[in-house]
Design a protein around this motif. Structure first.
Motif, mmCIF file in Angstrom:
data_model
loop_
_atom_site.group_PDB
_atom_site.id
_atom_site.type_symbol
_atom_site.label_atom_id
_atom_site.label_comp_id
_atom_site.label_asym_id
_atom_site.label_seq_id
_atom_site.Cartn_x
_atom_site.Cartn_y
_atom_site.Cartn_z
ATOM 1 N N ARG A 154 -12.364 52.946 82.811
ATOM 2 C CA ARG A 154 -12.901 51.832 82.530
ATOM 3 C C ARG A 154 -12.968 50.555 83.702
ATOM 4 O O ARG A 154 -13.456 49.616 83.508
ATOM 5 N N VAL A 155 -12.041 51.032 84.731
ATOM 6 C CA VAL A 155 -11.796 50.120 85.641
ATOM 7 C C VAL A 155 -13.287 50.067 86.711
ATOM 8 O O VAL A 155 -13.787 50.951 86.780
ATOM 9 N N GLN A 156 -13.515 48.806 87.067
ATOM 10 C CA GLN A 156 -14.587 48.279 87.655
ATOM 11 C C GLN A 156 -14.009 48.380 89.081
ATOM 12 O O GLN A 156 -15.003 48.907 89.994
ATOM 13 N N SER A 157 -13.230 47.765 89.419
ATOM 14 C CA SER A 157 -12.754 47.768 90.925
ATOM 15 C C SER A 157 -11.323 47.370 90.804
ATOM 16 O O SER A 157 -10.824 47.061 89.913
ATOM 17 N N LEU A 158 -10.680 47.589 92.116
ATOM 18 C CA LEU A 158 -9.103 47.200 92.192
ATOM 19 C C LEU A 158 -9.107 46.494 93.429
ATOM 20 O O LEU A 158 -9.916 46.436 94.456
ATOM 21 N N ARG A 159 -8.110 45.642 93.345
ATOM 22 C CA ARG A 159 -7.698 44.888 94.189
ATOM 23 C C ARG A 159 -6.295 44.712 94.607
ATOM 24 O O ARG A 159 -5.341 44.875 93.706
ATOM 25 N N ALA B 251 -19.539 45.233 86.741
ATOM 26 C CA ALA B 251 -19.431 44.708 85.552
ATOM 27 C C ALA B 251 -18.375 43.635 85.302
ATOM 28 O O ALA B 251 -18.357 42.890 84.549
ATOM 29 N N ARG C 86 -19.797 52.314 90.117
ATOM 30 C CA ARG C 86 -19.552 51.115 89.333
ATOM 31 C C ARG C 86 -20.446 49.999 89.651
ATOM 32 O O ARG C 86 -20.357 48.908 89.144
ATOM 33 N N HIS D 103 -9.677 45.004 88.168
ATOM 34 C CA HIS D 103 -10.978 44.250 87.533
ATOM 35 C C HIS D 103 -11.523 44.874 86.437
ATOM 36 O O HIS D 103 -11.995 46.121 86.608
ATOM 37 N N THR D 104 -11.675 44.418 85.380
ATOM 38 C CA THR D 104 -12.262 44.816 84.167
ATOM 39 C C THR D 104 -13.410 43.784 83.661
ATOM 40 O O THR D 104 -13.360 42.656 84.379
ATOM 41 N N VAL D 105 -14.034 44.155 82.796
ATOM 42 C CA VAL D 105 -15.037 43.300 82.418
ATOM 43 C C VAL D 105 -14.118 42.155 81.684
ATOM 44 O O VAL D 105 -12.945 42.143 81.404
ATOM 45 N N SER E 266 -11.369 47.841 96.155
ATOM 46 C CA SER E 266 -12.052 49.189 96.125
ATOM 47 C C SER E 266 -12.938 49.107 95.083
ATOM 48 O O SER E 266 -12.411 48.830 93.948
ATOM 49 N N VAL F 194 -7.997 43.081 99.612
ATOM 50 C CA VAL F 194 -8.803 44.388 99.899
ATOM 51 C C VAL F 194 -9.225 44.735 98.404
ATOM 52 O O VAL F 194 -8.290 44.784 97.290
#
Lengths: 536, 169
Positions: A438-443, B135, B110, A461-463, B105, B103
């Motif tokens: 469910r992960v949207q992006s990572l930072r 989202a 997505r 990053h999640t909803v 990703s 940074v």
């Protein structure tokens, strides 16, 4: 009952206008009665008039006929509008979409794809409950993105939810021989008890627990004792704030500044009591249970509500412990979800466990993430909740103390199959569990202070929701390695995830097979039209 | 601000994610300088009323505004060089910032939406900004300073990638 999901247009409960405008109608009626009471009494008994009444003046001038005409006309107009809005408000459930159209002058037509459903909630406000009506909210991702069917007959709402979930799960109605036959026995108190009379039925509905005993095996049900609920409210952070404010008021009034006392005391007491009462009745009779189509959370005493979250709709989970709950060993669980179903308050629809013991937390986690909570991760979750440091978690190095003086030894992350666990907080303990699929992006980020200390910040990053999924301090090299690793694992988890059609075969990460889930593999190959677009 | 590595115990102080980073167009410097000047002018303008009114902190505030502007402009080239992106097998990686390095990703599947934005200065320089929406509101990835043709090509490529790897929410 397949009649509601046959792809034809259906109307709502005939009493819908009354239920929706219920309060207003009653208010108008009350106003009219209150004002005409003396006039009515006068007409019947010939009692002496009271001076100074505006109605009296109107009567003396012979305008009472016009006045009553206006009132009656207004009422008739209201009823006509309500009737027209009921006539034009209809819904349709097809194989892939649910549609609602409504409005008299400004028509709206809303369609939602069934495989995009994020949750289905049935709520029964007290007023509607008296009529045996219920409101069905089908929520999809997005701000205010829900299809609301208000109101339906109580039994219809339950059956409709079942059918919609079945259609959404990827089991085709035609393949499975109709949703009703394929589904578990629908809750139908009305049919079996028609002879008991409508009053008895209403009473039974009012007293019935907010869940379906047929659907949920009892061992999967978690409930909370009312006394514990009261105690948890008394020990909440809100109480601490209240005590601080109370102490402030007492001290200042002792020092002779009485105005604070007068200004704050009444609204403060009323507000606090309202808050407690609201929280209490909202959380009362809480239950969470596993059903074939996801986890169901029910709560509420007078106005009840229950919320079904299909598998794979939970984006992040947080287990946290307010400071005062620590001696009692209580925890609460909140989640991030896309599109909150149910009654307006986001707090209710994101709280999965208002208060519970470690054992209950484990149980609820198992219900929320069936593939995640097993014996291997049990220790990890426990460590994330209570351990002082280490125990499977990679903690921040000691040089992080200037940034997190009281919690650096507890701030860390761990990896489990299909999820990451983030632990933080020593005074206010937190554990976040984020399913990788469910992960949207990572930072990963680093400011000047962290650069000097050789630390980084990691964020998942999640909803949006109440869960904070980030680690403020982590060792630079370890954090960078974790970031690289997670970016790969997230993609793998997403590719393996089939939960948007959770019963359509494939690797559905859900405990308990769907009763109608045959070998049909519809929808395995993402059939959605592209949402990704572009505007130059 | 950029602590030089002096071989202190933490072996790698500066966060760096490896790989072959694409740099953005050096012409972005023009946009940065223009926005830096405008920002400085606005800051200075805010202090003017205080100078006119003769308050004691009028001139110091003005000096501070000018200093901030000069530092911002002086760091602009490094800021532009710090912006980079990588198109990896499964995700887009974006980095920016010197002092506050960040940074992010984003897996291709997505991406919900890709915007192309062009400000007035960027348009004059033939640049465009690519903005990605997932989202999660906090993703916040936008690549500034892409040559327009490159931005369009990248947009089309990413939309196609997002389409082919579309996953649920």
């Amino acid at each position: 009952m397949t009649a509601l999901t046959d792809g034809e247009w259906h109307r709502l409960h005939p009493a819908t206008p009354l239920l929706r405008g219920g309060i207003i109608l009653v208010a108008i009626l009350g106003f009219v009665l209150a004002n005409f009471r003396e006039r009515l009494v006068d007409w019947v008994f010939g009692a002496p008039d009271l001076p100074g009444d505006p109605l009296q003046t109107a009567y003396e001038r012979g305008q009472i006929g016009i006045l009553s005409l206006v009132v009656v006309g207004g009422l008739v107009l209201g009823i006509v509008i309500f009737y027209a809005s009921w006539r034009t408000h209809s819904f349709r459930v097809g194989d892939d979409v649910v549609e609602v159209r409504s409005g008299i002058l400004f028509r709206t037509h809303r369609r939602a794809r069934l495989d995009r459903i994020q949750g289905i909630a049935i709520s029964r406000p007290l007023f509607a409950r008296l009529f045996g009506a219920a409101k069905l909210d089908i929520s999809v991702a997005g701000q205010d993105a829900k299809v609301q069917l208000a109101y339906l007959r109580g039994g219809d709402a339950d059956r409709l939810r079942q059918d919609v979930l079945m259609l959404a799960s990827g089991v085709r109605a035609t393949d499975a021989g109709g949703p009703a036959t394929a589904g578990v026995a629908p809750e139908a108190p009305s049919e079996s008890s028609a002879s008991a009379g409508i009053v008895g039925q209403r009473v039974r509905e009012l007293l019935a627990p907010e869940r379906d005993p047929d659907l949920a095996p009892p061992e999967s049900v978690v409930s909370i004792h009312p006394l514990r609920l009261i105690a948890s409210l008394v020990l909440s952070s809100f109480t601490v704030g209240l005590l601080v404010v109370g102490a402030f008021i007492i001290v200042t009034s002792l020092l002779g500044r009485r105005e604070f006392f007068l200004i704050l005391i009444l609204p403060g007491v009323l507000g606090a009591l309202g808050y407690y009462a609201n929280r209490f009745t909202k959380s009362l009779r809480y239950s969470i249970a596993a059903t074939p189509d996801g986890v169901r959370i029910g709560y509420g005493l007078l106005s009840t509500s229950n919320d079904t979250l299909p598998p794979g709709r939970i984006h992040a989970i947080e287990v946290s412990q307010p400071l005062l709950w620590r001696p009692a060993g209580w925890w609460m669980i909140r989640i991030n979800r896309a599109g909150a179903a149910g009654e307006g308050s986001a707090q209710a629809s994101t709280t999965m466990l208002p208060v519970g013991t470690v054992e209950q937390v484990r149980k609820v986690l198992g219900l929320l993430l069936p593939g995640f909570a097993n014996d291997e991760t049990r220790d990890l979750v426990l460590a994330g909740m209570t351990a002082r440091s280490g125990s499977g978690f990679t903690d921040a190095p000691a040089r992080a103390w200037p940034l997190r003086p009281f919690s650096w030894w507890r701030t860390g992350f761990a990896e489990a199959p299909g999820a990451v666990l983030l632990r933080s907080g020593f005074v206010w303990r937190h554990l976040s569990v984020i399913p990788l699929a469910r992960v949207q992006s990572l930072r990963i980020s680093q400011g000047p202070v962290r650069r000097v200390l050789g630390l980084v910040e990691l964020g998942v990053h999640t909803v949006s929701g109440p869960v904070r999924a980030s680690i403020d301090v982590a060792d630079g090299a370890v954090g960078a390695a974790a970031f690289e690793r997670w970016t790969h694992e997230v993609v793998l988890a997403e590719d393996a995830d089939r939960s948007h059609r959770w019963a359509s075969g494939g690797a559905a990460p859900v405990g308990g097979a769907h009763p109608g889930g045959g070998p049909q593999t519809h929808g395995g190959a993402h059939p959605e039209p592209g949402v990704a677009g572009s505007n130059a | 601000m950029s602590a030089p590595d002096d071989g202190a115990p933490p072996p790698q102080r500066r966060l760096s994610i490896g790989g072959d980073w694409h740099r953005v167009s050096p012409k972005l410097l023009g946009v940065e300088i223009a926005s830096g000047i405008v920002g400085t002018l606005v800051l200075c303008a805010v202090t003017v009323p205080f100078i006119v009114l003769g308050t004691w902190f009028g001139w110091p505030a003005f000096g501070l505004a000018v200093l901030i502007g000069v530092v911002t402009l002086a760091l602009a080239p490094r800021r532009v060089r710090a912006i980079g992106y990588q198109l990896r097998a499964d995700d887009l990686v974006f980095r920016r910032g010197i002092m506050f390095h960040r940074v992010v990703s984003v897996p291709y599947g997505r991406m919900q939406l890709i915007d192309i934005n062009r400000g007035p200065v960027a348009r004059a320089l033939g640049l465009a900004e690519l903005k990605f929406v997932t989202a999660a509101a906090s993703t916040g990835v936008s690549i500034p300073g892409l040559v327009e043709a490159e931005a369009n090509a990248l947009r089309d490529e990413l939309v196609a990638l997002a389409e082919s790897r579309r996953v649920g929410l």
